[in-house]
Design an enzyme around this catalytic site. Structure first.
Site, PDB file in Angstrom:
ATOM      1  N   GLY A   1      35.207  30.970  33.877  1.00  0.00           N
ATOM      2  CA  GLY A   1      36.496  31.108  34.559  1.00  0.00           C
ATOM      3  C   GLY A   1      37.106  32.493  34.430  1.00  0.00           C
ATOM      4  O   GLY A   1      38.288  32.686  34.708  1.00  0.00           O
ATOM      5  N   SER A   2      36.305  33.476  34.025  1.00  0.00           N
ATOM      6  CA  SER A   2      36.850  34.818  33.813  1.00  0.00           C
ATOM      7  C   SER A   2      36.770  35.664  35.068  1.00  0.00           C
ATOM      8  O   SER A   2      37.244  36.793  35.086  1.00  0.00           O
ATOM      9  CB  SER A   2      36.057  35.512  32.709  1.00  0.00           C
ATOM     10  OG  SER A   2      34.700  35.613  33.114  1.00  0.00           O
ATOM     11  N   GLY A   3      36.128  35.157  36.118  1.00  0.00           N
ATOM     12  CA  GLY A   3      35.954  35.949  37.335  1.00  0.00           C
ATOM     13  C   GLY A   3      34.691  36.794  37.296  1.00  0.00           C
ATOM     14  O   GLY A   3      34.492  37.659  38.141  1.00  0.00           O
ATOM     15  N   LEU A   4      33.826  36.547  36.300  1.00  0.00           N
ATOM     16  CA  LEU A   4      32.578  37.324  36.203  1.00  0.00           C
ATOM     17  C   LEU A   4      31.379  36.513  36.688  1.00  0.00           C
ATOM     18  O   LEU A   4      30.235  36.900  36.493  1.00  0.00           O
ATOM     19  CB  LEU A   4      32.360  37.808  34.767  1.00  0.00           C
ATOM     20  CG  LEU A   4      33.408  38.803  34.264  1.00  0.00           C
ATOM     21  CD1 LEU A   4      33.219  39.090  32.782  1.00  0.00           C
ATOM     22  CD2 LEU A   4      33.345  40.103  35.056  1.00  0.00           C
TER      23      LEU A   4
ATOM     24  N   SER B   1      28.917  31.015  36.875  1.00  0.00           N
ATOM     25  CA  SER B   1      28.208  29.945  37.589  1.00  0.00           C
ATOM     26  C   SER B   1      27.010  30.486  38.362  1.00  0.00           C
ATOM     27  O   SER B   1      25.932  29.895  38.323  1.00  0.00           O
ATOM     28  CB  SER B   1      29.160  29.183  38.512  1.00  0.00           C
ATOM     29  OG  SER B   1      29.901  30.082  39.289  1.00  0.00           O
TER      30      SER B   1
ATOM     31  N   ASP C   1      27.729  36.723  44.781  1.00  0.00           N
ATOM     32  CA  ASP C   1      27.546  36.580  43.334  1.00  0.00           C
ATOM     33  C   ASP C   1      26.094  36.286  42.986  1.00  0.00           C
ATOM     34  O   ASP C   1      25.531  36.828  42.035  1.00  0.00           O
ATOM     35  CB  ASP C   1      28.437  35.444  42.793  1.00  0.00           C
ATOM     36  CG  ASP C   1      29.891  35.639  43.174  1.00  0.00           C
ATOM     37  OD1 ASP C   1      30.256  36.759  43.574  1.00  0.00           O
ATOM     38  OD2 ASP C   1      30.663  34.664  43.081  1.00  0.00           O
TER      39      ASP C   1
ATOM     40  N   TYR D   1      41.290  29.760  48.062  1.00  0.00           N
ATOM     41  CA  TYR D   1      40.066  30.418  48.548  1.00  0.00           C
ATOM     42  C   TYR D   1      39.608  29.742  49.849  1.00  0.00           C
ATOM     43  O   TYR D   1      39.332  30.407  50.847  1.00  0.00           O
ATOM     44  CB  TYR D   1      38.979  30.311  47.466  1.00  0.00           C
ATOM     45  CG  TYR D   1      37.683  31.005  47.810  1.00  0.00           C
ATOM     46  CD1 TYR D   1      37.522  32.367  47.590  1.00  0.00           C
ATOM     47  CD2 TYR D   1      36.606  30.300  48.339  1.00  0.00           C
ATOM     48  CE1 TYR D   1      36.333  33.017  47.892  1.00  0.00           C
ATOM     49  CE2 TYR D   1      35.417  30.940  48.645  1.00  0.00           C
ATOM     50  CZ  TYR D   1      35.284  32.289  48.410  1.00  0.00           C
ATOM     51  OH  TYR D   1      34.100  32.926  48.717  1.00  0.00           O
TER      52      TYR D   1
HETATM   53  C1  GLA Z   1      34.444  34.608  44.865  1.00  0.00           C
HETATM   54  C2  GLA Z   1      33.258  34.080  45.668  1.00  0.00           C
HETATM   55  C3  GLA Z   1      32.488  35.229  46.339  1.00  0.00           C
HETATM   56  C4  GLA Z   1      33.448  36.132  47.120  1.00  0.00           C
HETATM   57  C5  GLA Z   1      34.635  36.535  46.247  1.00  0.00           C
HETATM   58  C6  GLA Z   1      35.689  37.318  47.005  1.00  0.00           C
HETATM   59  O1  GLA Z   1      33.986  35.351  43.767  1.00  0.00           O
HETATM   60  O2  GLA Z   1      32.378  33.369  44.819  1.00  0.00           O
HETATM   61  O3  GLA Z   1      31.477  34.698  47.181  1.00  0.00           O
HETATM   62  O4  GLA Z   1      33.869  35.515  48.314  1.00  0.00           O
HETATM   63  O5  GLA Z   1      35.279  35.404  45.678  1.00  0.00           O
HETATM   64  O6  GLA Z   1      35.192  38.568  47.360  1.00  0.00           O
END
Ligand code: GLA
Length: 397
Positions: free
Chosen positions: A131-134, A137, A181, A230
């Site tokens: 959940g850190s945005g890195l 998953s 990602d 999102y």
């Molecule tokens: C999340 C999603 C990515 C991308 C970003 C926004 O990390 O998993 O696919 O859409 O948001 O750039």
């Protein structure tokens, strides 16, 4: 006074291997690992067929594994001290939840693509904070995709592992993420940013300037609304495309809108769709300019584009937060700064910063101190180099 050295922290690979031996009482045959990622440029454009510029980070998910001669899967997760078990033939979306949904989803996606798939015993460990945005998953999916490729003798390029992983996340886990990602976790190279065309899946590796460090700063705030917001942005982009294609039927995604044609097309979009489209079209152009700036060693120009990206994500795409804006503003004033923007989905999470290597400590001191003073909380800090995408190795004896 004790003379004992402080215990060295085990790497995810060492942890996974040790956990495997504990859980299955023999050595694993193979180890795979896949990194987290941070996106330097190109926010919310991957699902608009755009261009993105992520790097893999120095944190990773590691899997120790051994093939089985049936279609059973057993996975021990070191971080949760939990084991998940399932049969490949019994997998359906929704049948496995929690962390195990990711590896199960990858197995399901491989089987659904009519590829032969064998079972495995595995132990998984990670140092990517969840959940850190890195993108822990995507790393989990890609590390398992590589493990399944190995035990099943499949000849799949890394890009295909990324596509199967995205299919797992979209259709099994149920998160409508783009492809960025997974491609970063699968295909990134050390020292390079990965320029990905999300329409063609073409990749160009672009060298990062020496003498700068990548700094990730977490706001320390997790927004619960993240997934629904999102998905809302995805819907808005799709709606903008629908309206624009009625005006020009060559427009199949926002990628097809030329920056020069944008102004005259905006009048066909009611608010907030006009702002959303303006962000996406401008951001795709900025990624191209940013990649060109890197190739021309114009680091300062790259930094300006990062700040412009943040403004657009804040004002037009509206996915920022007070704390994210604060971190970017503090970065702008800090010594040694090159550029800063929010990264990942936004609505909380983290910023990515480039800072001159020689001044990175001063940069961090300034931002951390002032963030604490202004927001009354600590920011999380993490300095990284650009790392390598997924790898698999045989365990030596
Ligand atoms: C999340 C999603 C990515 C991308 C970003 C926004 O990390 O998993 O696919 O859409 O948001 O750039």
């Amino acid at each position: 006074m004790s003379t004992t050295e402080p215990a060295k922290e085990l790497t995810p690979l060492e942890l996974a291997r040790t956990a495997f031996e504990k859980a299955f009482e023999h050595r694993p045959d193979f180890l795979s690992r896949a990194p987290g990622r941070v996106n330097l440029m190109g926010g919310h454009v991957d699902y608009n067929d755009g261009l993105v510029l992520p790097v893999a980070v120095d944190l990773e998910v590691a899997v120790a594994f051994t093939p089985r001669d049936d279609r059973h899967i057993r996975i021990y997760a070191e971080s949760f001290d939990e084991t998940a078990e399932f049969d490949i033939s019994e997998l359906t979306p929704g049948s496995v939840g929690g962390w195990a949904a990711y590896p199960a989803g990858v197995a399901w996606a491989i089987a659904k693509a009519d590829l032969p798939l064998s079972g495995l015993d595995a132990a998984v460990a990670s140092n990517i904070p969840i959940g850190s945005g890195l993108s822990s998953s995507a790393a989990l999916e890609v590390a398992f995709a590589a493990a399944f490729r190995q035990v099943s003798g499949l000849e799949l390029p890394e890009l295909k592992l990324a596509q199967l992983s995205q299919a797992a996340e979209n259709n099994f886990v149920g998160v409508q993420c783009g492809i960025m990602d997974q491609v970063a976790a699968a295909c990134a190279l050390p020292g390079k940013a990965l320029l990905l065309d999300c329409r063609t899946l073409g990749i160009r590796h672009v060298a990062l300037p020496s003498g700068v460090r990548i700094v990730v700063l977490g706001t320390g705030i997790e927004r619960q609304l993240r997934d629904s917001e999102y998905n809302e942005r995805r819907r808005e982009c799709a709606e903008a495309v629908k309206r624009l294609s009625a005006v020009d039927n060559d427009i199949r995604s926002l990628r097809d809108v030329e920056a020069e044609a944008l102004q005259s097309l905006l009048r066909h979009l009611p608010p907030p769709l006009d702002r959303r489209a303006r962000h996406v079209v401008g951001e795709i152009e900025r990624v191209q300019l940013a990649a060109a700036a890197l190739e021309a060693s114009e680091t300062e120009r790259f930094g300006e584009l990062m700040f412009a990206s943040h403004r657009s994500l804040r004002d037009d795409f509206q996915v920022s937060s007070d704390e994210l804006d604060g971190l970017v503003e503090l970065a702008r004033q800090a010594p040694g700064t090159v550029g800063a923007r929010l990264t990942g989905a936004g609505f909380g999470g983290c910023t990515v910063n480039l800072a001159t290597a020689a001044l990175v400590d001063d940069f961090l001191d300034y931002v951390m101190e002032n963030y604490h003073r202004l927001y009354g909380r600590e920011a999380d800090e993490f300095i990284t180099d650009a790392a390598r995408g997924v790898t698999v190795e045989k365990v030596g004896w």
